[in-house]
Design an enzyme around this catalytic site. Structure first.
Site, PDB file in Angstrom:
ATOM      1  CD  GLU A 118      -2.809  -1.418   2.403  1.00  0.00           C
ATOM      2  OE1 GLU A 118      -4.027  -1.383   2.072  1.00  0.00           O
ATOM      3  OE2 GLU A 118      -2.362  -1.322   3.444  1.00  0.00           O
ATOM      4  CD  GLU A 138      -3.197  -6.676   3.858  1.00  0.00           C
ATOM      5  OE1 GLU A 138      -2.812  -5.338   3.946  1.00  0.00           O
ATOM      6  OE2 GLU A 138      -3.605  -7.181   2.753  1.00  0.00           O
TER       7      GLU A 138
END
Length: 264
Positions: A118, A138
């Protein structure tokens, strides 16, 4: 030369600015550069300083030649309940990085996973070493990306590749990331940071206001419908027509010499 001293913060090393380029290097090797909140604060503090320093024209963001960032700091995450996550400052910090008006080039070797991936997507240009691996794993922890990994990733690589990374937690290597549009160039690991600096140096030699408004215009393609984006592009084009640098650029071209930019 700058009159500002750039001091390293927690979890980062800083070098420069040199010829308009400031390098910010993630430095938590014992944690594979996991993105702790103090580390993100350090990045933002340096960017806030660089924003107002005319000697800084471009940022190179790297984790070194072994790993970029293997994710968020899980020890820090484990200590937070829902209320703590709701009130944490990480969204503000990532937002500050996204709003930084000067170009950021990410030089990525090794893993860029979870929050690390990210963070890469907050950069404007990504140079990857051959060892680079990108992913949003995740889902393996029973959570989802929370700093743009479902939104920026989909805009960068499309629905199918984004779904593969987000739902299956698989990684993609550098060449696949380039083919998908996440990465601009793939080079040998040993050349990655140098190539990022080379590109940053070229950008640093351009007219500063034009670079700033060019970045703003391109980013609008992700934020607005086409008609609105074209209107913003035209507005920025007109604004630059009133700058000294635009006149210098045209004049130097006609006179067959290098321009001397003043940033105004």
């Amino acid at each position: 030369m700058t009159d500002k001293a750039y001091l390293p913060g927690e979890g980062v090393i800083v070098a420069g600015p040199d010829a308009g380029v400031l390098e910010i290097r993630l430095d938590r090797p014992q944690a594979k550069n996991a993105l702790s909140t103090p580390l993100l604060r350090s990045i933002v503090a340096l960017l806030e300083q660089a924003e107002h320093d005319d000697a800084v024209r471009c940022i190179v963001l790297t984790g070194g030649d072994q790993v970029f960032a293997a994710g968020a700091d899980l020890a820090e995450m484990a200590a937070k309940d829902m209320q703590a996550v709701l009130l944490e400052e990480r969204p503000r910090l990532f937002g500050a990085i996204a709003r930084f008006p000067k170009p950021i080039i990410a030089a990525v070797c090794g893993y860029a996973l979870g929050g690390g991936c990210e963070l890469v997507m907050h950069a404007d240009i990504v140079i990857a070493g051959e060892s680079a691996q990108f992913g949003q794993p995740e889902i393996n922890l029973g959570i989802i990306p929370g700093a743009g990994g479902t939104q920026r990733l989909t805009r960068a690589v499309g629905k199918s590749v984004a779904m593969k990374l987000v739902l299956a937690g698989e990684f993609i290597p550098a060449q696949e990331a380039r083919a998908a549009g996440l990465v601009a160039e793939v080079v040998a690991d040993e050349a990655c940071i140098a190539r990022a600096h080379e590109l940053a140096g070229k950008i640093a030699k351009k007219a500063p206001l034009a670079v700033r408004l060019a970045k703003d215009s391109v980013l609008q393609a992700f934020e607005t419908p086409l008609a609105a984006g074209l209107a913003i592009e035209r507005r920025n084009f007109v604004v630059l027509a009133g700058t000294e640098d635009r006149n210098e650029g045209v004049k130097s071209f006609l006179e067959k010499r290098k321009p001397v930019w003043k940033g105004r």
